[in-house]
Motif scaffolding. Structure first.
Motif, PDB file in Angstrom:
ATOM      1  N   GLN A  30      49.990  35.163  51.991  1.00 21.73           N
ATOM      2  CA  GLN A  30      51.356  34.789  52.634  1.00 21.73           C
ATOM      3  C   GLN A  30      51.505  33.363  52.752  1.00 21.73           C
ATOM      4  O   GLN A  30      50.569  32.420  52.784  1.00 21.73           O
ATOM      5  N   VAL A  31      52.695  32.640  52.836  1.00 23.33           N
ATOM      6  CA  VAL A  31      52.925  31.584  52.960  1.00 23.33           C
ATOM      7  C   VAL A  31      53.952  31.351  54.194  1.00 23.33           C
ATOM      8  O   VAL A  31      54.972  32.102  54.327  1.00 23.33           O
ATOM      9  N   THR A  32      53.947  30.230  55.192  1.00 20.41           N
ATOM     10  CA  THR A  32      54.676  30.284  56.488  1.00 20.41           C
ATOM     11  C   THR A  32      55.380  29.079  56.144  1.00 20.41           C
ATOM     12  O   THR A  32      55.030  28.011  55.944  1.00 20.41           O
ATOM     13  N   ILE A  33      56.691  29.070  56.270  1.00 26.59           N
ATOM     14  CA  ILE A  33      57.697  28.256  56.148  1.00 26.59           C
ATOM     15  C   ILE A  33      58.491  27.960  57.439  1.00 26.59           C
ATOM     16  O   ILE A  33      59.038  29.038  57.993  1.00 26.59           O
ATOM     17  N   PRO A  34      58.215  26.817  58.193  1.00 31.92           N
ATOM     18  CA  PRO A  34      58.490  26.539  59.549  1.00 31.92           C
ATOM     19  C   PRO A  34      60.113  27.104  59.659  1.00 31.92           C
ATOM     20  O   PRO A  34      60.382  27.869  60.739  1.00 31.92           O
ATOM     21  N   GLU A  35      60.807  26.729  58.777  1.00 31.45           N
ATOM     22  CA  GLU A  35      62.314  27.166  58.863  1.00 31.45           C
ATOM     23  C   GLU A  35      62.861  28.472  58.580  1.00 31.45           C
ATOM     24  O   GLU A  35      63.815  28.768  59.165  1.00 31.45           O
ATOM     25  N   MET A  36      61.890  29.344  58.034  1.00 25.87           N
ATOM     26  CA  MET A  36      62.285  30.477  57.661  1.00 25.87           C
ATOM     27  C   MET A  36      61.615  31.506  58.193  1.00 25.87           C
ATOM     28  O   MET A  36      61.799  32.862  58.234  1.00 25.87           O
ATOM     29  N   GLY A  37      60.127  31.414  58.381  1.00 24.12           N
ATOM     30  CA  GLY A  37      59.308  32.540  58.778  1.00 24.12           C
ATOM     31  C   GLY A  37      58.308  32.493  57.801  1.00 24.12           C
ATOM     32  O   GLY A  37      57.876  31.612  56.806  1.00 24.12           O
ATOM     33  N   THR A  38      57.494  33.536  57.743  1.00 27.67           N
ATOM     34  CA  THR A  38      56.337  34.064  56.914  1.00 27.67           C
ATOM     35  C   THR A  38      56.856  34.731  55.722  1.00 27.67           C
ATOM     36  O   THR A  38      57.618  35.822  55.888  1.00 27.67           O
ATOM     37  N   ILE A  39      56.273  34.584  54.602  1.00 27.23           N
ATOM     38  CA  ILE A  39      56.626  35.132  53.343  1.00 27.23           C
ATOM     39  C   ILE A  39      55.365  35.639  52.715  1.00 27.23           C
ATOM     40  O   ILE A  39      54.511  34.891  52.471  1.00 27.23           O
ATOM     41  N   LYS A  40      55.216  37.100  52.505  1.00 28.66           N
ATOM     42  CA  LYS A  40      54.023  37.761  52.161  1.00 28.66           C
ATOM     43  C   LYS A  40      54.357  38.494  50.775  1.00 28.66           C
ATOM     44  O   LYS A  40      55.485  39.151  50.772  1.00 28.66           O
ATOM     45  N   ALA A  41      53.214  38.425  49.982  1.00 29.60           N
ATOM     46  CA  ALA A  41      53.398  39.209  48.895  1.00 29.60           C
ATOM     47  C   ALA A  41      53.275  40.532  49.039  1.00 29.60           C
ATOM     48  O   ALA A  41      52.561  41.184  49.881  1.00 29.60           O
ATOM     49  N   ALA A  42      54.158  41.363  48.207  1.00 26.14           N
ATOM     50  CA  ALA A  42      54.117  42.695  48.483  1.00 26.14           C
ATOM     51  C   ALA A  42      52.829  43.360  47.982  1.00 26.14           C
ATOM     52  O   ALA A  42      52.089  44.274  48.540  1.00 26.14           O
ATOM     53  N   GLU A  43      52.514  42.942  46.733  1.00 25.64           N
ATOM     54  CA  GLU A  43      51.354  43.188  45.859  1.00 25.64           C
ATOM     55  C   GLU A  43      50.622  41.821  45.615  1.00 25.64           C
ATOM     56  O   GLU A  43      51.307  40.937  45.269  1.00 25.64           O
ATOM     57  N   PRO A  44      49.597  41.438  46.256  1.00 30.22           N
ATOM     58  CA  PRO A  44      48.850  40.042  45.873  1.00 30.22           C
ATOM     59  C   PRO A  44      48.663  39.861  44.499  1.00 30.22           C
ATOM     60  O   PRO A  44      48.287  40.790  43.807  1.00 30.22           O
ATOM     61  N   PRO A  45      48.748  38.627  44.163  1.00 32.29           N
ATOM     62  CA  PRO A  45      48.380  38.074  43.018  1.00 32.29           C
ATOM     63  C   PRO A  45      47.010  38.389  42.484  1.00 32.29           C
ATOM     64  O   PRO A  45      46.248  38.343  43.323  1.00 32.29           O
ATOM     65  N   ILE A  46      46.712  38.423  41.354  1.00 29.71           N
ATOM     66  CA  ILE A  46      45.365  38.299  40.649  1.00 29.71           C
ATOM     67  C   ILE A  46      45.086  36.766  40.593  1.00 29.71           C
ATOM     68  O   ILE A  46      45.656  36.092  39.860  1.00 29.71           O
ATOM     69  N   VAL A  47      44.242  36.174  41.378  1.00 29.46           N
ATOM     70  CA  VAL A  47      43.837  35.044  41.523  1.00 29.46           C
ATOM     71  C   VAL A  47      42.456  34.646  40.877  1.00 29.46           C
ATOM     72  O   VAL A  47      41.562  35.197  41.093  1.00 29.46           O
ATOM     73  N   ILE A  48      42.697  33.583  40.034  1.00 25.95           N
ATOM     74  CA  ILE A  48      41.667  32.985  39.345  1.00 25.95           C
ATOM     75  C   ILE A  48      41.478  31.480  39.738  1.00 25.95           C
ATOM     76  O   ILE A  48      42.553  30.665  39.469  1.00 25.95           O
ATOM     77  N   ILE A  49      40.261  31.013  40.222  1.00 28.60           N
ATOM     78  CA  ILE A  49      40.366  29.635  40.744  1.00 28.60           C
ATOM     79  C   ILE A  49      39.092  28.869  39.805  1.00 28.60           C
ATOM     80  O   ILE A  49      38.104  29.839  39.629  1.00 28.60           O
ATOM     81  N   THR A  50      39.464  27.724  39.244  1.00 29.79           N
ATOM     82  CA  THR A  50      38.395  27.137  38.406  1.00 29.79           C
ATOM     83  C   THR A  50      38.092  25.811  39.143  1.00 29.79           C
ATOM     84  O   THR A  50      38.824  25.158  39.859  1.00 29.79           O
ATOM     85  N   SER A  51      36.769  25.509  38.892  1.00 35.58           N
ATOM     86  CA  SER A  51      36.309  24.221  39.332  1.00 35.58           C
ATOM     87  C   SER A  51      35.184  23.655  38.163  1.00 35.58           C
ATOM     88  O   SER A  51      34.476  24.491  37.995  1.00 35.58           O
ATOM     89  N   ASN A  52      35.111  22.266  38.025  1.00 39.34           N
ATOM     90  CA  ASN A  52      34.168  21.804  37.147  1.00 39.34           C
ATOM     91  C   ASN A  52      33.074  21.192  38.060  1.00 39.34           C
ATOM     92  O   ASN A  52      32.324  20.427  37.508  1.00 39.34           O
ATOM     93  N   ARG A  53      33.281  21.577  39.477  1.00 37.08           N
ATOM     94  CA  ARG A  53      32.214  21.037  40.340  1.00 37.08           C
ATOM     95  C   ARG A  53      32.020  19.623  40.223  1.00 37.08           C
ATOM     96  O   ARG A  53      30.759  18.890  40.191  1.00 37.08           O
ATOM     97  N   THR A  54      33.221  18.933  40.230  1.00 37.42           N
ATOM     98  CA  THR A  54      33.059  17.423  40.457  1.00 37.42           C
ATOM     99  C   THR A  54      32.763  17.148  41.917  1.00 37.42           C
ATOM    100  O   THR A  54      32.457  15.960  42.299  1.00 37.42           O
ATOM    101  N   ARG A  55      33.067  18.157  42.615  1.00 33.73           N
ATOM    102  CA  ARG A  55      32.665  18.005  44.232  1.00 33.73           C
ATOM    103  C   ARG A  55      32.493  19.546  44.535  1.00 33.73           C
ATOM    104  O   ARG A  55      33.024  20.453  43.744  1.00 33.73           O
ATOM    105  N   GLU A  56      31.856  19.851  45.787  1.00 27.43           N
ATOM    106  CA  GLU A  56      31.695  21.241  46.012  1.00 27.43           C
ATOM    107  C   GLU A  56      32.887  21.482  46.977  1.00 27.43           C
ATOM    108  O   GLU A  56      33.564  20.793  47.602  1.00 27.43           O
ATOM    109  N   ILE A  57      33.342  22.809  46.763  1.00 27.88           N
ATOM    110  CA  ILE A  57      34.221  23.278  47.219  1.00 27.88           C
ATOM    111  C   ILE A  57      33.729  23.765  48.602  1.00 27.88           C
ATOM    112  O   ILE A  57      32.726  24.367  48.892  1.00 27.88           O
ATOM    113  N   HIS A  58      34.718  23.893  49.901  1.00 24.60           N
ATOM    114  CA  HIS A  58      34.274  24.301  50.976  1.00 24.60           C
ATOM    115  C   HIS A  58      33.672  25.727  51.191  1.00 24.60           C
ATOM    116  O   HIS A  58      34.637  26.475  50.214  1.00 24.60           O
TER     117      HIS A  58
END
Ligand SMILES: Nc1ncnc2c1ncn2[C@@H]1O[C@H](COP(=O)(O)OP(=O)(O)OP(=O)(O)O)[C@@H](O)[C@H]1O
Ligand SMILES: [Mg+2]
Length: 309
Positions: free
Chosen positions: A162-190
């Motif tokens: 979900q994303v919160t837009i201060p002027e509008m409120g919170t927008i939530k996905a009805a069905e979550p997207p399939i998320v792929i995150i990639t990194s080349n590890r030039t720094r550590e991800i938190h």
């Protein structure tokens, strides 16, 4: 349609799905991908350059028939480029038109210009919208290039989709997207972000798998030439003194280039003339060119010769 397509009932199904798009995944990658689809959790792929991280998202979207939404990360990426921004120009026009018509009810006008019609949706926002074919595949590519504040922002998105837009409120996905995150590890991800994902280190392929990739992607390439190429590239990857090791992308490029030049067998001259397709740093090229290349190719010919006897 749920995030898991009906035919993906096992790890084998995932592996078959990828193979049908000429993506050759090892069992561990197929397993983590299967789990991520089943559990609806983002998949965090880390690995060297050119090992097929980005391609996974493309293949998945294509084979599941979902839209692919790509967020290419870079230093300075902010919410207005990644999530949403207000269309100021249109808002201004709307205000001017209301003024010209002497129709300024400030409350109504405020609500109007901060409504969805005036919102420019960037990739993350687009990914929260479902289409008639189901939730999209969201590729957050090269996350290590962004800075930490943006990474922190992603936490909300990835925890609750979900994303919160201060002027509008919170927008939530009805069905979550399939998320792929990639990194080349030039720094550590938190850690906090990693905790929300399933993690997989995409390694260089084994020689067998790399040959399989080349023969699927470049079916016209000479078989013995590709065997030599794979053996050569695999040997280079064992050299700790090289600054930048070649990935699968480079093996494919080299095979393509040599096929284009009608080369059917590697020899030291051919290697010296075309090494720039494989290695992208002059120090690395000068280290391998000449007698090292000659030595490697004679070892390889001895090995390949042994096998074919
Ligand atoms: N397992 C694989 N099966 C088939 N093709 C592959 C595989 N791994 C890599 N490739 C091919 O190698 C090329 C590079 O892949 P990709 O762009 O996904 O790499 P990457 O890991 O995202 O690299 P970078 O970190 O540089 O962005 C693509 O053409 C892709 O098709
Ligand atoms: Mg990539």
């Amino acid at each position: 349609m749920s995030a898991t397509a009906p035919n993906l009932n096992s790890i084998d199904d995932v592996q078959d799905l990828l193979i049908s798009a000429n993506y050759v995944a090892d069992r561990s990658l197929a397993t983590v991908l299967y789990l991520s689809l089943k559990m609806g959790r983002p998949l965090f792929l880390e690995g060297e350059a050119g090992v097929g991280k980005t391609e996974i998202a493309k293949v998945l979207a294509n084979q599941l028939n979902r839209p692919l939404i790509r967020l290419q990360c870079y230093e300075g990426l902010d919410v207005s480029s990644a999530v949403y921004e207000w269309n100021y120009a249109r808002q201004m026009i709307e205000i001017r038109m209301a003024e010209a018509a002497h129709d300024v009810d400030r409350k109504a006008l405020g609500a109007n210009i901060f409504s969805e019609d005036f919102l420019i949706k960037r990739p993350i926002m687009q990914a929260l919208e479902n289409t008639e074919v189901g939730a999209p595949v969201l590729l957050i590519d090269e996350l290590d290039r962004t800075d930490e504040p943006f990474e922190a922002y992603l936490l909300e998105v990835l925890s609750d989709f979900q994303v919160t837009i201060p002027e509008m409120g919170t927008i939530k996905a009805a069905e979550p997207p399939i998320v792929i995150i990639t990194s080349n590890r030039t720094r550590e991800i938190h850690d906090a972000l990693k905790r929300r994902c399933l993690y997989h280190w995409v390694d260089y392929p084994s020689a067998e798998r790399e040959k399989d990739i080349i023969s699927r992607k470049l079916p016209n390439a000479d078989k013995r030439l590709s065997d030599q190429i794979v053996a050569f590239v695999q040997k280079l990857r064992e050299d700790p003194s090289l600054f930048k090791l070649p990935g699968v992308a480079e093996s494919l490029d080299w095979t393509n280039a040599l096929t284009e030049l009608n080369v059917v067998s590697l020899d030291p001259d051919v290697i010296n003339d075309t090494l720039g397709v494989l290695l992208k740093y002059q120090d690395d090229i000068s280290k391998i060119q000449g007698h090292v290349a000659a030595e490697l190719i004679s070892q390889i010919n001895a090995e390949i010769g042994d096998r074919s006897d």
